[in-house]
Enzyme design. Structure first.
Site, mmCIF file in Angstrom:
data_model
loop_
_atom_site.group_PDB
_atom_site.id
_atom_site.type_symbol
_atom_site.label_atom_id
_atom_site.label_comp_id
_atom_site.label_asym_id
_atom_site.label_seq_id
_atom_site.Cartn_x
_atom_site.Cartn_y
_atom_site.Cartn_z
ATOM 1 N N CYS A 238 0.813 -1.334 0.101
ATOM 2 C CA CYS A 238 0.191 0.093 -0.070
ATOM 3 C C CYS A 238 0.967 1.146 0.132
ATOM 4 C CB CYS A 238 -1.023 -0.162 1.166
ATOM 5 S SG CYS A 238 -2.199 1.288 1.350
ATOM 6 N N CYS A 239 2.031 1.324 0.874
ATOM 7 C CA CYS A 239 3.008 2.524 1.014
ATOM 8 C C CYS A 239 3.481 2.669 -0.294
ATOM 9 C CB CYS A 239 3.843 2.376 2.214
ATOM 10 S SG CYS A 239 3.154 2.773 3.862
ATOM 11 N N CYS B 91 -3.387 4.778 9.738
ATOM 12 C CA CYS B 91 -1.865 4.264 9.993
ATOM 13 C C CYS B 91 -1.461 5.235 11.092
ATOM 14 C CB CYS B 91 -1.149 3.931 8.750
ATOM 15 S SG CYS B 91 -1.870 2.880 7.680
ATOM 16 N N CYS C 137 8.298 3.208 5.388
ATOM 17 C CA CYS C 137 7.342 3.000 4.534
ATOM 18 C C CYS C 137 7.961 3.004 3.115
ATOM 19 C CB CYS C 137 6.451 4.228 4.462
ATOM 20 S SG CYS C 137 6.940 5.711 4.224
HETATM 21 S S1 ADX Z 1 7.533 8.756 6.635
HETATM 22 O O1 ADX Z 1 8.801 8.118 5.854
HETATM 23 O O2 ADX Z 1 7.407 8.399 8.062
HETATM 24 O O3 ADX Z 1 6.446 8.708 5.734
HETATM 25 P P1 ADX Z 1 7.636 11.071 8.027
HETATM 26 O O4 ADX Z 1 6.139 11.385 7.968
HETATM 27 O O5 ADX Z 1 8.566 11.295 9.019
HETATM 28 O O6 ADX Z 1 8.203 10.089 6.762
HETATM 29 O O7 ADX Z 1 7.993 12.608 7.028
HETATM 30 C C1 ADX Z 1 9.587 13.072 6.812
HETATM 31 C C2 ADX Z 1 9.478 13.704 5.601
HETATM 32 O O8 ADX Z 1 9.288 12.877 4.485
HETATM 33 C C3 ADX Z 1 8.441 14.990 5.546
HETATM 34 O O9 ADX Z 1 9.255 16.083 6.152
HETATM 35 C C4 ADX Z 1 8.471 15.204 4.091
HETATM 36 O O10 ADX Z 1 9.682 15.714 3.781
HETATM 37 C C5 ADX Z 1 8.507 13.845 3.619
HETATM 38 N N1 ADX Z 1 6.950 13.345 3.433
HETATM 39 C C6 ADX Z 1 6.504 12.209 4.138
HETATM 40 N N2 ADX Z 1 5.181 11.962 3.858
HETATM 41 C C7 ADX Z 1 4.925 12.692 2.914
HETATM 42 C C8 ADX Z 1 3.908 13.090 1.791
HETATM 43 N N3 ADX Z 1 2.851 12.368 1.837
HETATM 44 N N4 ADX Z 1 4.098 13.735 1.044
HETATM 45 C C9 ADX Z 1 5.270 14.501 0.483
HETATM 46 N N5 ADX Z 1 6.321 14.443 1.719
HETATM 47 C C10 ADX Z 1 6.260 13.526 2.588
HETATM 48 FE FE1 SF4 Z 2 -1.360 2.877 2.730
HETATM 49 FE FE2 SF4 Z 2 -1.226 3.361 5.464
HETATM 50 FE FE3 SF4 Z 2 0.982 3.369 3.883
HETATM 51 FE FE4 SF4 Z 2 -0.986 5.159 3.886
HETATM 52 S S1 SF4 Z 2 0.421 4.671 5.828
HETATM 53 S S2 SF4 Z 2 0.184 4.482 2.196
HETATM 54 S S3 SF4 Z 2 -2.826 3.903 4.213
HETATM 55 S S4 SF4 Z 2 -0.446 1.704 4.121
#
Ligand code: ADX
Ligand code: SF4
Length: 238
Positions: free
Chosen positions: A121-122, A207, A232
């Protein structure tokens, strides 16, 4: 590290080491022009960086990965950010054919059933769109902060991302939560109201949960999985 781009890293580290994040962002965009891009999830950290880019009118493309499963509050702060800065935020979406077959086959909440489903999904909703967003660019700016996890403590503010063949820059890697909060307050920057309700690291709604005081900052992400599985695929080090 065989990409010519990676050869810039030692020089860049040296050039920006005494700069504040605002100056460093300006310096990088002067050097790499429109090949500097910034990924925003509209987190506390990302809002600080958006403010720095927007108020200096830097030609850094801000983009977000809209997974389709974000919190309502996240869409609201996205909207108020555009109103505040009158800027252009590019949204990337999952490829519809991949997502349609995944949901058809596994159901809408398959991520709770196995780590494999969760990672798929991620991949479909975030990692594949990220690869398209980064393609052809030179520098990927992120809002990563060392305080967020043990694995993030060892990051360098400028580093090479082997899987995306791009230079990553984390302007506020060493900021504390209090520094981030003070900057947001001082400049009256729109932020996700979930941060006031115990949410620290905010991703997709199904999540992410709030954390209790004393819990690890990332304890609210994929909380049903073991700690070592919680990545992810956006950032390889976790
Ligand atoms: S993650 O790897 O766990 O999803 P986290 O939420 O800590 O990342 O965010 C770290 C950085 O990843 C953010 O400051 C941003 O730069 C980038 N990032 C995370 N999620 C997104 C998203 N949905 N869209 C764009 N950038 C994102
Ligand atoms: Fe899918 Fe959860 Fe990953 Fe979002 S964080 S992309 S809903 S598995």
């Amino acid at each position: 590290m065989n990409n010519q781009l990676s050869l810039h890293i030692p020089g860049l580290i040296n050039q920006i080491k005494s700069f504040q994040p605002e100056q460093a962002l300006k310096h990088l965009s002067a050097q790499f022009g429109e090949k500097v891009v910034f990924s925003s999830s509209f987190s506390y950290e990302d809002q600080v960086i958006t403010h720095m880019i927007a108020t200096q009118q830097l030609p850094i493309q801000i983009f977000t990965l809209d997974t389709g499963r974000l919190f309502t509050e996240t869409y609201s702060v996205w909207s108020s950010t555009i109103s505040r800065y009158q800027n252009n935020i590019k949204a990337y979406y999952p490829q519809h054919d991949l997502l349609e077959s995944f949901v058809q086959e596994k159901g809408p909440n398959a991520f709770y059933e196995s780590v494999e489903n969760r990672k798929n999904c991620c991949y479909i909703r975030k990692v594949e769109p990220l690869k398209r967003a980064l393609k052809g660019n030179a520098i990927w700016v992120t809002g990563l902060r060392a305080e967020h996890s043990a694995a993030r403590q060892d990051l360098q503010s400028i580093e090479w991302d082997e899987s995306n063949q791009i230079i990553k820059y984390h302007p506020i890697l060493d900021w504390t939560t209090e520094q981030v909060a003070a900057f947001i307050r001082e400049h009256n920057i729109p932020y996700n109201p979930l941060h006031d309700k115990g949410f620290v690291s905010i991703g997709c709604a199904p999540c992410t949960r709030a954390i209790k005081s004393g819990e690890d900052f990332r304890a609210g992400r994929w909380w049903w999985e073991e700690a070592d599985k919680k990545e992810c695929g956006l950032h390889e080090h976790k």
